[in-house]
Design a protein around this motif. Sequence first.
Motif, PDB file in Angstrom:
ATOM      1  N   ARG A 150      42.257  38.067  34.270  1.00 16.90           N
ATOM      2  CA  ARG A 150      42.051  39.195  34.055  1.00 16.90           C
ATOM      3  C   ARG A 150      42.203  39.689  32.587  1.00 16.90           C
ATOM      4  O   ARG A 150      43.143  38.871  31.657  1.00 16.90           O
ATOM      5  N   VAL A 151      41.466  40.466  31.790  1.00 15.53           N
ATOM      6  CA  VAL A 151      41.394  40.535  30.344  1.00 15.53           C
ATOM      7  C   VAL A 151      41.323  41.858  29.947  1.00 15.53           C
ATOM      8  O   VAL A 151      40.906  42.877  30.813  1.00 15.53           O
ATOM      9  N   SER A 152      42.083  42.195  28.837  1.00 17.63           N
ATOM     10  CA  SER A 152      42.416  43.701  28.375  1.00 17.63           C
ATOM     11  C   SER A 152      40.979  44.170  27.962  1.00 17.63           C
ATOM     12  O   SER A 152      40.154  43.350  27.395  1.00 17.63           O
ATOM     13  N   PRO A 153      40.597  45.662  27.942  1.00 18.76           N
ATOM     14  CA  PRO A 153      39.479  45.927  27.457  1.00 18.76           C
ATOM     15  C   PRO A 153      39.038  45.619  26.116  1.00 18.76           C
ATOM     16  O   PRO A 153      38.084  45.469  25.504  1.00 18.76           O
ATOM     17  N   GLU A 154      40.298  45.432  25.132  1.00 18.25           N
ATOM     18  CA  GLU A 154      40.225  45.097  23.910  1.00 18.25           C
ATOM     19  C   GLU A 154      39.791  43.487  23.513  1.00 18.25           C
ATOM     20  O   GLU A 154      39.309  43.035  22.691  1.00 18.25           O
ATOM     21  N   GLY A 155      40.232  42.862  24.677  1.00 19.45           N
ATOM     22  CA  GLY A 155      40.065  41.395  24.955  1.00 19.45           C
ATOM     23  C   GLY A 155      41.189  40.565  24.073  1.00 19.45           C
ATOM     24  O   GLY A 155      40.908  39.627  23.614  1.00 19.45           O
ATOM     25  N   ASP A 156      42.273  41.124  23.683  1.00 15.34           N
ATOM     26  CA  ASP A 156      43.582  40.554  23.218  1.00 15.34           C
ATOM     27  C   ASP A 156      44.516  40.181  24.211  1.00 15.34           C
ATOM     28  O   ASP A 156      45.469  39.410  23.762  1.00 15.34           O
ATOM     29  N   ARG A 157      44.472  40.811  25.431  1.00 18.19           N
ATOM     30  CA  ARG A 157      45.518  40.003  26.377  1.00 18.19           C
ATOM     31  C   ARG A 157      44.808  39.853  27.717  1.00 18.19           C
ATOM     32  O   ARG A 157      43.936  40.014  28.035  1.00 18.19           O
ATOM     33  N   TYR A 158      45.632  38.752  28.279  1.00 18.87           N
ATOM     34  CA  TYR A 158      45.056  37.943  29.362  1.00 18.87           C
ATOM     35  C   TYR A 158      46.126  37.716  30.322  1.00 18.87           C
ATOM     36  O   TYR A 158      47.258  37.815  29.956  1.00 18.87           O
ATOM     37  N   SER A 159      45.650  37.797  31.612  1.00 18.89           N
ATOM     38  CA  SER A 159      46.649  37.341  32.735  1.00 18.89           C
ATOM     39  C   SER A 159      46.500  35.898  32.759  1.00 18.89           C
ATOM     40  O   SER A 159      45.772  35.301  32.149  1.00 18.89           O
TER      41      SER A 159
ATOM     42  N   ARG B 159      40.819  39.909  44.175  1.00 20.82           N
ATOM     43  CA  ARG B 159      41.352  41.410  44.046  1.00 20.82           C
ATOM     44  C   ARG B 159      42.799  41.287  43.099  1.00 20.82           C
ATOM     45  O   ARG B 159      43.004  40.009  42.741  1.00 20.82           O
ATOM     46  N   THR B 160      43.416  42.531  42.739  1.00 19.56           N
ATOM     47  CA  THR B 160      44.507  42.409  41.886  1.00 19.56           C
ATOM     48  C   THR B 160      45.504  43.201  42.786  1.00 19.56           C
ATOM     49  O   THR B 160      45.384  44.153  43.377  1.00 19.56           O
ATOM     50  N   ALA B 161      46.751  42.843  42.141  1.00 22.46           N
ATOM     51  CA  ALA B 161      47.981  43.670  42.730  1.00 22.46           C
ATOM     52  C   ALA B 161      48.203  44.876  42.236  1.00 22.46           C
ATOM     53  O   ALA B 161      48.919  45.720  42.879  1.00 22.46           O
ATOM     54  N   GLU B 162      47.643  45.050  41.012  1.00 18.04           N
ATOM     55  CA  GLU B 162      48.001  46.175  40.214  1.00 18.04           C
ATOM     56  C   GLU B 162      46.761  47.254  40.080  1.00 18.04           C
ATOM     57  O   GLU B 162      45.658  46.835  40.115  1.00 18.04           O
ATOM     58  N   ALA B 163      47.055  48.482  40.112  1.00 27.99           N
ATOM     59  CA  ALA B 163      45.985  49.373  40.031  1.00 27.99           C
ATOM     60  C   ALA B 163      45.559  49.596  38.561  1.00 27.99           C
ATOM     61  O   ALA B 163      46.523  49.713  37.597  1.00 27.99           O
ATOM     62  N   ALA B 164      44.307  49.763  38.031  1.00 24.82           N
ATOM     63  CA  ALA B 164      43.710  49.823  36.821  1.00 24.82           C
ATOM     64  C   ALA B 164      44.321  51.307  36.427  1.00 24.82           C
ATOM     65  O   ALA B 164      44.004  52.367  37.202  1.00 24.82           O
ATOM     66  N   PRO B 165      44.596  51.701  34.998  1.00 25.77           N
ATOM     67  CA  PRO B 165      44.662  52.876  34.628  1.00 25.77           C
ATOM     68  C   PRO B 165      43.313  53.590  34.701  1.00 25.77           C
ATOM     69  O   PRO B 165      42.279  53.142  34.958  1.00 25.77           O
ATOM     70  N   SER B 166      43.570  54.997  35.188  1.00 27.02           N
ATOM     71  CA  SER B 166      42.091  55.590  35.653  1.00 27.02           C
ATOM     72  C   SER B 166      41.215  55.729  34.294  1.00 27.02           C
ATOM     73  O   SER B 166      40.001  55.878  34.707  1.00 27.02           O
ATOM     74  N   ASN B 167      41.566  55.533  33.018  1.00 28.80           N
ATOM     75  CA  ASN B 167      40.507  55.419  32.038  1.00 28.80           C
ATOM     76  C   ASN B 167      39.876  54.254  31.612  1.00 28.80           C
ATOM     77  O   ASN B 167      39.039  54.017  30.756  1.00 28.80           O
ATOM     78  N   ALA B 168      40.448  53.097  32.256  1.00 27.14           N
ATOM     79  CA  ALA B 168      39.886  51.639  32.015  1.00 27.14           C
ATOM     80  C   ALA B 168      39.841  51.022  33.187  1.00 27.14           C
ATOM     81  O   ALA B 168      40.817  50.717  33.904  1.00 27.14           O
ATOM     82  N   ALA B 169      38.163  50.495  33.645  1.00 29.72           N
ATOM     83  CA  ALA B 169      38.247  49.494  34.533  1.00 29.72           C
ATOM     84  C   ALA B 169      38.431  48.333  34.062  1.00 29.72           C
ATOM     85  O   ALA B 169      38.567  47.770  33.094  1.00 29.72           O
ATOM     86  N   PRO B 170      39.223  47.394  35.233  1.00 26.66           N
ATOM     87  CA  PRO B 170      39.673  46.053  34.824  1.00 26.66           C
ATOM     88  C   PRO B 170      38.320  45.101  34.401  1.00 26.66           C
ATOM     89  O   PRO B 170      37.421  45.472  35.018  1.00 26.66           O
ATOM     90  N   ILE B 171      38.651  44.207  33.479  1.00 24.26           N
ATOM     91  CA  ILE B 171      37.512  43.201  33.193  1.00 24.26           C
ATOM     92  C   ILE B 171      38.264  41.833  33.444  1.00 24.26           C
ATOM     93  O   ILE B 171      39.239  41.427  33.475  1.00 24.26           O
ATOM     94  N   PHE B 172      37.187  41.106  34.213  1.00 25.66           N
ATOM     95  CA  PHE B 172      37.481  39.722  34.826  1.00 25.66           C
ATOM     96  C   PHE B 172      36.934  38.638  34.003  1.00 25.66           C
ATOM     97  O   PHE B 172      35.568  38.952  33.761  1.00 25.66           O
ATOM     98  N   GLU B 173      37.295  37.394  33.951  1.00 22.63           N
ATOM     99  CA  GLU B 173      36.538  36.156  33.416  1.00 22.63           C
ATOM    100  C   GLU B 173      36.440  35.328  34.533  1.00 22.63           C
ATOM    101  O   GLU B 173      37.680  35.019  35.120  1.00 22.63           O
ATOM    102  N   LEU B 174      35.532  34.625  34.874  1.00 15.27           N
ATOM    103  CA  LEU B 174      35.410  33.489  36.011  1.00 15.27           C
ATOM    104  C   LEU B 174      34.833  32.389  35.173  1.00 15.27           C
ATOM    105  O   LEU B 174      33.880  32.504  34.705  1.00 15.27           O
TER     106      LEU B 174
END
Length: 162
Positions: free
Chosen positions: A101-110, A48-63
């Motif tokens: 967590r990864v940004s939809p653009e793939g340029d930012r990561y948690s 799970r994540t502590a923050e809600a995703a913006p309505s236009n973009a679902a969160p992307i995860f890397e495992l």
Amino acid sequence: MKLRRWKYLIAMPALFICINLAAQYAVPAFVNPSMEKTESGYIKLSWRTAEAAPSNAAPIFELQQADNPDFDPNTLIYHGQDYATFISGLPDGNYYYRLRRVSPEGDRYSDWSTPVLVQVEHHALELAFLLFGIGATVFLLTVGIVLKGIRSSEEKQDGTSI
């Protein structure tokens, strides 16, 4: 006048750093306990994540999976938008998993999540053969009882019809 200029020179980079830090994603967390044991070689990992995703973009995860807590080397085993994944076919051993967590653009990561340890230790082969033997014995006894009942029923019918 010069003091005011210094304030701006210091305030602008500080503001930029604060905005940039605020744009970082919250670290996802596993729902599973920090250590899991399995005797079957499969496991479902959920997060799970502590923050809600913006309505236009679902969160992307890397495992990632590794056989040591340093994750060197590691294998990317999932990249997507789900909040869980099912992993199967694991041989005996210890497996470490971490998530980010990864940004939809793939340029930012948690940052990476706290790792989860999965210990796989399958049932002993002797136990499997023992259970198979017990099952085969029960099956053969059941077939024997059914056949004896059929034979007994046929003998009674033959005796009453004369």
